[in-house]
Design a protein around this motif. Structure first.
Motif, PDB file in Angstrom:
ATOM      1  N   TYR A   1      -1.899   1.058  -4.626  1.00  0.00           N
ATOM      2  CA  TYR A   1      -1.220  -0.203  -4.355  1.00  0.00           C
ATOM      3  C   TYR A   1      -0.212  -0.491  -5.455  1.00  0.00           C
ATOM      4  O   TYR A   1      -0.400  -0.081  -6.602  1.00  0.00           O
ATOM      5  CB  TYR A   1      -2.250  -1.349  -4.292  1.00  0.00           C
ATOM      6  CG  TYR A   1      -3.275  -1.131  -3.210  1.00  0.00           C
ATOM      7  CD1 TYR A   1      -3.051  -1.560  -1.911  1.00  0.00           C
ATOM      8  CD2 TYR A   1      -4.464  -0.447  -3.473  1.00  0.00           C
ATOM      9  CE1 TYR A   1      -3.980  -1.327  -0.902  1.00  0.00           C
ATOM     10  CE2 TYR A   1      -5.398  -0.211  -2.475  1.00  0.00           C
ATOM     11  CZ  TYR A   1      -5.139  -0.657  -1.198  1.00  0.00           C
ATOM     12  OH  TYR A   1      -6.052  -0.416  -0.204  1.00  0.00           O
TER      13      TYR A   1
ATOM     14  N   HIS B   1      -4.749  -6.475   0.787  1.00  0.00           N
ATOM     15  CA  HIS B   1      -5.451  -5.496   1.622  1.00  0.00           C
ATOM     16  C   HIS B   1      -6.854  -5.995   1.956  1.00  0.00           C
ATOM     17  O   HIS B   1      -7.264  -5.987   3.113  1.00  0.00           O
ATOM     18  CB  HIS B   1      -5.515  -4.151   0.906  1.00  0.00           C
ATOM     19  CG  HIS B   1      -6.478  -3.185   1.515  1.00  0.00           C
ATOM     20  ND1 HIS B   1      -6.277  -2.612   2.753  1.00  0.00           N
ATOM     21  CD2 HIS B   1      -7.680  -2.711   1.068  1.00  0.00           C
ATOM     22  CE1 HIS B   1      -7.294  -1.814   3.026  1.00  0.00           C
ATOM     23  NE2 HIS B   1      -8.159  -1.860   2.027  1.00  0.00           N
TER      24      HIS B   1
ATOM     25  N   ASN C   1       0.847  -1.187   0.000  1.00  0.00           N
ATOM     26  CA  ASN C   1       0.000   0.000   0.000  1.00  0.00           C
ATOM     27  C   ASN C   1       0.884   1.238   0.000  1.00  0.00           C
ATOM     28  O   ASN C   1       1.785   1.363   0.817  1.00  0.00           O
ATOM     29  CB  ASN C   1      -0.922   0.020   1.221  1.00  0.00           C
ATOM     30  CG  ASN C   1      -1.713   1.301   1.289  1.00  0.00           C
ATOM     31  OD1 ASN C   1      -1.271   2.275   1.881  1.00  0.00           O
ATOM     32  ND2 ASN C   1      -2.870   1.310   0.669  1.00  0.00           N
TER      33      ASN C   1
END
Length: 94
Positions: free
Chosen positions: A56, A65, A36
């Motif tokens: 990302y 995630h 991220n």
């Protein structure tokens, strides 16, 4: 890179609790998800509408995630504040 824009409309009067939960989620994402690169909540002119900007490194990082325990746990809690389903756009960076 993968970009995500999520429009989140919350129930009136839940701003304080919603923002606190989002800050907790943001801290976990930034600490525990190396793929991220951006996870930032923004207020809009409408007090009940927020925009989450996410970035990302690749599709695998986005999937990680969504599968992360902290996302599932805090995501359920966020459901208490949402007035409907988030409007999510996932985009490939050019």
């Amino acid at each position: 890179m993968i970009g995500v824009i999520a429009k989140l409309t919350i129930k009136p009067g839940t701003n304080t609790d919603f923002e606190a939960t989002m800050k907790a989620l943001q801290a976990k994402v930034q600490a525990d998800e190396p793929g991220n690169k951006l996870y930032a909540l923004h207020k809009t002119a409408d007090a009940n509408v927020y925009i989450m900007l996410e970035r990302y490194t690749d599709q695998a990082a986005l999937e990680a995630h969504r599968a992360a325990p902290h996302f599932k746990e805090l995501g359920r809690k966020l459901g208490d504040y949402l007035a409907g389903r988030p409007d999510v756009q996932v985009m490939q960076e050019v």
